[in-house]
Write a protein that holds these residues in place. Structure first.
Motif, PDB file in Angstrom:
ATOM      1  N   THR A 172     -60.633 -10.930 -13.450  1.00 27.57           N
ATOM      2  CA  THR A 172     -59.605 -10.583 -12.455  1.00 27.57           C
ATOM      3  C   THR A 172     -58.457 -11.592 -12.401  1.00 27.57           C
ATOM      4  OG1 THR A 172     -60.943 -11.715 -10.802  1.00 27.57           O
ATOM      5  CG2 THR A 172     -61.168  -9.326 -10.934  1.00 27.57           C
ATOM      6  N   MET A 173     -58.558 -12.633 -13.183  1.00 31.75           N
ATOM      7  CA  MET A 173     -57.565 -13.713 -13.106  1.00 31.75           C
ATOM      8  C   MET A 173     -56.143 -13.213 -13.360  1.00 31.75           C
ATOM      9  SD  MET A 173     -57.364 -17.094 -15.489  1.00 31.75           S
ATOM     10  CE  MET A 173     -58.972 -17.724 -15.044  1.00 31.75           C
ATOM     11  N   ILE A 174     -55.964 -12.451 -14.435  1.00 36.13           N
ATOM     12  CA  ILE A 174     -54.614 -12.007 -14.794  1.00 36.13           C
ATOM     13  C   ILE A 174     -54.082 -10.996 -13.771  1.00 36.13           C
ATOM     14  CG2 ILE A 174     -53.286 -10.781 -16.558  1.00 36.13           C
ATOM     15  CD1 ILE A 174     -55.060 -12.035 -18.649  1.00 36.13           C
ATOM     16  N   LEU A 175     -54.976 -10.146 -13.298  1.00 35.05           N
ATOM     17  CA  LEU A 175     -54.561  -9.180 -12.280  1.00 35.05           C
ATOM     18  C   LEU A 175     -54.044  -9.896 -11.036  1.00 35.05           C
ATOM     19  CD1 LEU A 175     -57.183  -6.272 -12.174  1.00 35.05           C
ATOM     20  CD2 LEU A 175     -54.739  -6.105 -12.582  1.00 35.05           C
ATOM     21  N   TYR A 176     -54.799 -10.881 -10.618  1.00 33.99           N
ATOM     22  CA  TYR A 176     -54.430 -11.628  -9.410  1.00 33.99           C
ATOM     23  C   TYR A 176     -53.101 -12.345  -9.611  1.00 33.99           C
ATOM     24  CZ  TYR A 176     -55.354 -14.493  -5.241  1.00 33.99           C
ATOM     25  OH  TYR A 176     -55.293 -15.094  -4.015  1.00 33.99           O
ATOM     26  N   LEU A 177     -52.969 -12.979 -10.743  1.00 29.98           N
ATOM     27  CA  LEU A 177     -51.731 -13.698 -11.049  1.00 29.98           C
ATOM     28  C   LEU A 177     -50.547 -12.730 -11.150  1.00 29.98           C
ATOM     29  CD1 LEU A 177     -51.023 -16.666 -11.577  1.00 29.98           C
ATOM     30  CD2 LEU A 177     -51.271 -16.215 -14.015  1.00 29.98           C
ATOM     31  N   SER A 178     -50.782 -11.579 -11.767  1.00 30.53           N
ATOM     32  CA  SER A 178     -49.704 -10.592 -11.897  1.00 30.53           C
ATOM     33  C   SER A 178     -49.270 -10.065 -10.538  1.00 30.53           C
ATOM     34  CB  SER A 178     -50.170  -9.415 -12.766  1.00 30.53           C
ATOM     35  OG  SER A 178     -50.565  -9.860 -14.028  1.00 30.53           O
ATOM     36  N   ALA A 179     -50.220  -9.915  -9.633  1.00 30.15           N
ATOM     37  CA  ALA A 179     -49.861  -9.436  -8.293  1.00 30.15           C
ATOM     38  C   ALA A 179     -48.955 -10.438  -7.582  1.00 30.15           C
ATOM     39  CB  ALA A 179     -51.121  -9.189  -7.480  1.00 30.15           C
ATOM     40  N   PHE A 180     -49.253 -11.692  -7.731  1.00 28.69           N
ATOM     41  CA  PHE A 180     -48.386 -12.720  -7.126  1.00 28.69           C
ATOM     42  C   PHE A 180     -46.990 -12.678  -7.761  1.00 28.69           C
ATOM     43  CE2 PHE A 180     -50.511 -15.854  -4.312  1.00 28.69           C
ATOM     44  CZ  PHE A 180     -51.726 -15.209  -4.190  1.00 28.69           C
ATOM     45  N   ALA A 181     -46.979 -12.592  -9.090  1.00 25.62           N
ATOM     46  CA  ALA A 181     -45.678 -12.547  -9.763  1.00 25.62           C
ATOM     47  C   ALA A 181     -44.898 -11.297  -9.355  1.00 25.62           C
ATOM     48  CB  ALA A 181     -45.881 -12.577 -11.276  1.00 25.62           C
ATOM     49  N   GLY A 182     -45.613 -10.184  -9.228  1.00 27.98           N
ATOM     50  CA  GLY A 182     -44.937  -8.950  -8.818  1.00 27.98           C
ATOM     51  C   GLY A 182     -44.357  -9.039  -7.421  1.00 27.98           C
ATOM     52  N   SER A 183     -45.102  -9.650  -6.522  1.00 29.81           N
ATOM     53  CA  SER A 183     -44.579  -9.758  -5.155  1.00 29.81           C
ATOM     54  C   SER A 183     -43.350 -10.661  -5.116  1.00 29.81           C
ATOM     55  CB  SER A 183     -45.663 -10.281  -4.214  1.00 29.81           C
ATOM     56  OG  SER A 183     -46.043 -11.579  -4.594  1.00 29.81           O
ATOM     57  N   PHE A 184     -43.362 -11.716  -5.895  1.00 25.57           N
ATOM     58  CA  PHE A 184     -42.176 -12.582  -5.935  1.00 25.57           C
ATOM     59  C   PHE A 184     -40.992 -11.842  -6.554  1.00 25.57           C
ATOM     60  CE2 PHE A 184     -39.794 -16.075  -8.206  1.00 25.57           C
ATOM     61  CZ  PHE A 184     -39.098 -16.477  -7.072  1.00 25.57           C
ATOM     62  N   GLY A 185     -41.272 -11.078  -7.586  1.00 30.03           N
ATOM     63  CA  GLY A 185     -40.194 -10.289  -8.198  1.00 30.03           C
ATOM     64  C   GLY A 185     -39.604  -9.285  -7.225  1.00 30.03           C
ATOM     65  N   LEU A 186     -40.467  -8.611  -6.492  1.00 25.41           N
ATOM     66  CA  LEU A 186     -39.979  -7.640  -5.504  1.00 25.41           C
ATOM     67  C   LEU A 186     -39.108  -8.316  -4.454  1.00 25.41           C
ATOM     68  CD1 LEU A 186     -43.092  -5.374  -4.865  1.00 25.41           C
ATOM     69  CD2 LEU A 186     -40.872  -4.643  -5.700  1.00 25.41           C
ATOM     70  N   ALA A 187     -39.586  -9.449  -3.950  1.00 24.82           N
ATOM     71  CA  ALA A 187     -38.820 -10.162  -2.918  1.00 24.82           C
ATOM     72  C   ALA A 187     -37.466 -10.603  -3.464  1.00 24.82           C
ATOM     73  CB  ALA A 187     -39.611 -11.367  -2.417  1.00 24.82           C
ATOM     74  N   THR A 188     -37.454 -11.019  -4.714  1.00 23.63           N
ATOM     75  CA  THR A 188     -36.191 -11.456  -5.311  1.00 23.63           C
ATOM     76  C   THR A 188     -35.213 -10.296  -5.455  1.00 23.63           C
ATOM     77  OG1 THR A 188     -37.435 -13.113  -6.542  1.00 23.63           O
ATOM     78  CG2 THR A 188     -35.198 -12.691  -7.266  1.00 23.63           C
ATOM     79  N   VAL A 189     -35.716  -9.162  -5.933  1.00 22.45           N
ATOM     80  CA  VAL A 189     -34.840  -7.993  -6.080  1.00 22.45           C
ATOM     81  C   VAL A 189     -34.312  -7.545  -4.718  1.00 22.45           C
ATOM     82  CG1 VAL A 189     -34.795  -5.567  -6.755  1.00 22.45           C
ATOM     83  CG2 VAL A 189     -35.914  -7.225  -8.214  1.00 22.45           C
ATOM     84  N   LEU A 190     -35.182  -7.587  -3.726  1.00 21.11           N
ATOM     85  CA  LEU A 190     -34.736  -7.220  -2.373  1.00 21.11           C
ATOM     86  C   LEU A 190     -33.621  -8.151  -1.894  1.00 21.11           C
ATOM     87  CD1 LEU A 190     -38.121  -6.313  -0.704  1.00 21.11           C
ATOM     88  CD2 LEU A 190     -36.068  -4.917  -0.613  1.00 21.11           C
ATOM     89  N   GLY A 191     -33.791  -9.425  -2.154  1.00 20.63           N
ATOM     90  CA  GLY A 191     -32.747 -10.375  -1.767  1.00 20.63           C
ATOM     91  C   GLY A 191     -31.449 -10.123  -2.506  1.00 20.63           C
ATOM     92  N   PHE A 192     -31.573  -9.794  -3.779  1.00 22.36           N
ATOM     93  CA  PHE A 192     -30.368  -9.493  -4.572  1.00 22.36           C
ATOM     94  C   PHE A 192     -29.642  -8.271  -4.019  1.00 22.36           C
ATOM     95  CE2 PHE A 192     -28.425  -7.091  -8.047  1.00 22.36           C
ATOM     96  CZ  PHE A 192     -27.474  -8.006  -8.448  1.00 22.36           C
ATOM     97  N   LEU A 193     -30.407  -7.236  -3.684  1.00 15.87           N
ATOM     98  CA  LEU A 193     -29.785  -6.027  -3.139  1.00 15.87           C
ATOM     99  C   LEU A 193     -29.124  -6.314  -1.795  1.00 15.87           C
ATOM    100  CD1 LEU A 193     -32.428  -3.291  -4.035  1.00 15.87           C
ATOM    101  CD2 LEU A 193     -30.286  -3.824  -5.175  1.00 15.87           C
TER     102      LEU A 193
END
Lengths: 146, 243
Positions: free
Chosen positions: A117-138
């Motif tokens: 589950t390591m990569i899944l967990y890490l990917s979820a964190f990266a995805g949430s940061f990416g989402l927050a960044t895109v939201l900030g950009f918009l």
């Protein structure tokens, strides 16, 4: 008393609250991802726990940011802000993702340290940061244009 | 895993037995991530399709204001003197309208940087295509009037609606930020507490144009469309008349 009144007026009427609150999810998800990577690198459980707390806080702050965003959308933009549909979808996704991460980590504290589950967990964190960044950009696009 | 190390002050525990994912495990997890990303993308597209995507203003498709500038029934027909007023409404004809249309469209490209207005060289009048149904006086070949060289912008028809639509919340009478009121011609020309915001005949040095062109105004809501900014520029360059 005058200062208190001015402060309340500034917080409620003058300053857009969303512009203040959105920085919390962005910063918290980013820091959570950083701590998680550091935890893996240093194999440190304390850092992993800190990442868990940070992502939990980011889930809570996403609610606050969403509510203030809707308030600013209705009051300051009078329901006529651009990119609202995309932002709502991304915001709901961000809240859902951070909540799932926090709940899963709460129920399964070994989720990072297990190879399955390591990569899944890490990917979820990266995805949430990416989402927050895109939201900030918009948000920046709405305020300053593109 | 213990979680009391931060209470006791003991050194934080380290994972000495950390196992990295095997290739199979890594591929499986990456596959799950990819599938979830695709599902999420499909949901996003479906959601945007259902909700209509973005408002028209972001896409530069504000049909009302765009048509107000590009509509062939606008400036050229007004500029042309009609010797005999036609009793029946004349449909827009592709004759002289076509001469002025490109010059206006050229300045109303969404996203274009505000620039000095292009010099309008006299455009040779196109060969009129005689319509067998409605021969109108506008179809007679005539020299291009002087008025076609500069777009005819009316304060009441082109500029004031922009102010009312985009500026009235803060500069419309009830709220007068910086003392600037944009609800009537005299108020517009009076300016703000700091002085006039419009220099008739010189849009480039008008503070109002500087504010809207740079995107600093309006503070609330999206920026003005390029066509709206251009209408304000043209009106000021034409002398900022109360027309």
């Amino acid at each position: 008393m005058e200062f208190i009144n001015r402060l309340i007026n500034a917080l409620v009427d003058v300053h857009p609250l969303h512009s203040m609150t959105v920085h919390f999810p962005i910063a918290l998800t980013g820091t959570a991802l950083l701590f998680l990577v550091l935890a893996l690198w240093r194999r440190n459980e304390a850092l992993e726990q800190a990442a868990f707390y940070l992502i939990t806080l980011s889930a809570v702050s996403t609610i606050v940011a969403g509510l203030t965003g809707y308030r600013d959308y209705m009051i300051r933009f009078e329901g006529d802000a651009p990119l609202v549909n995309v932002k709502i979808f991304l915001g709901v996704t961000l809240f859902g993702l951070t909540t799932v991460i926090a709940l899963t980590r709460w129920r399964r504290s070994e989720i990072l340290w297990r190879p399955s589950t390591m990569i899944l967990y890490l990917s979820a964190f990266a995805g949430s940061f990416g989402l927050a960044t895109v939201l900030g950009f918009l948000g920046g696009v709405i305020l300053y244009g593109f | 895993m213990t979680d009391s190390f931060w209470k006791t002050g003991a050194p934080s525990p380290r994972r000495q037995d950390l196992l990295w994912p095997s290739l199979t495990q890594a591929l499986r997890q990456l596959g799950i991530v990819a599938v979830m990303a695709v599902v999420w993308g499909v949901l996003l597209l479906g959601y945007l399709g259902l909700t209509g995507g973005q408002p028209a203003e972001v896409m530069g498709g504000d049909s009302e204001s765009t048509l107000a500038v590009v509509s062939p029934t606008d400036t050229p027909v007004v500029a042309l003197p009609s010797p005999t007023p036609s009793p029946t409404p004349i449909p827009p004809t592709p004759t002289l309208v076509a001469t002025a249309e490109p010059t206006i469209q050229e300045t109303s490209v969404p996203g274009a940087e505000p620039s000095p207005r292009p010099t309008h060289t006299p455009v040779p009048s196109p060969t009129p295509t005689p319509s067998p149904v409605l021969p109108t006086p506008t179809q007679t070949p005539a020299p291009v009037p002087e008025a076609l060289e500069t777009p005819q912008v009316s304060f009441a028809a082109d500029v004031l609606p922009v102010f009312q639509r985009r500026c009235r919340n803060c500069h419309g009478g009830e709220k007068t930020e910086e003392g600037l009121v944009l609800s009537a011609y005299p108020d517009v020309m009076t300016g703000s507490w700091n002085g006039p915001v419009i220099k008739p005949g010189n849009a480039e040095e008008s503070y109002l144009v500087e504010m809207v062109a740079s995107g600093k105004m309006p503070k609330k809501g999206p920026r003005l469309l390029p066509s709206e900014i251009q209408a304000i520029r043209d009106w000021i360059d034409a002398g900022a008349l109360d027309n």
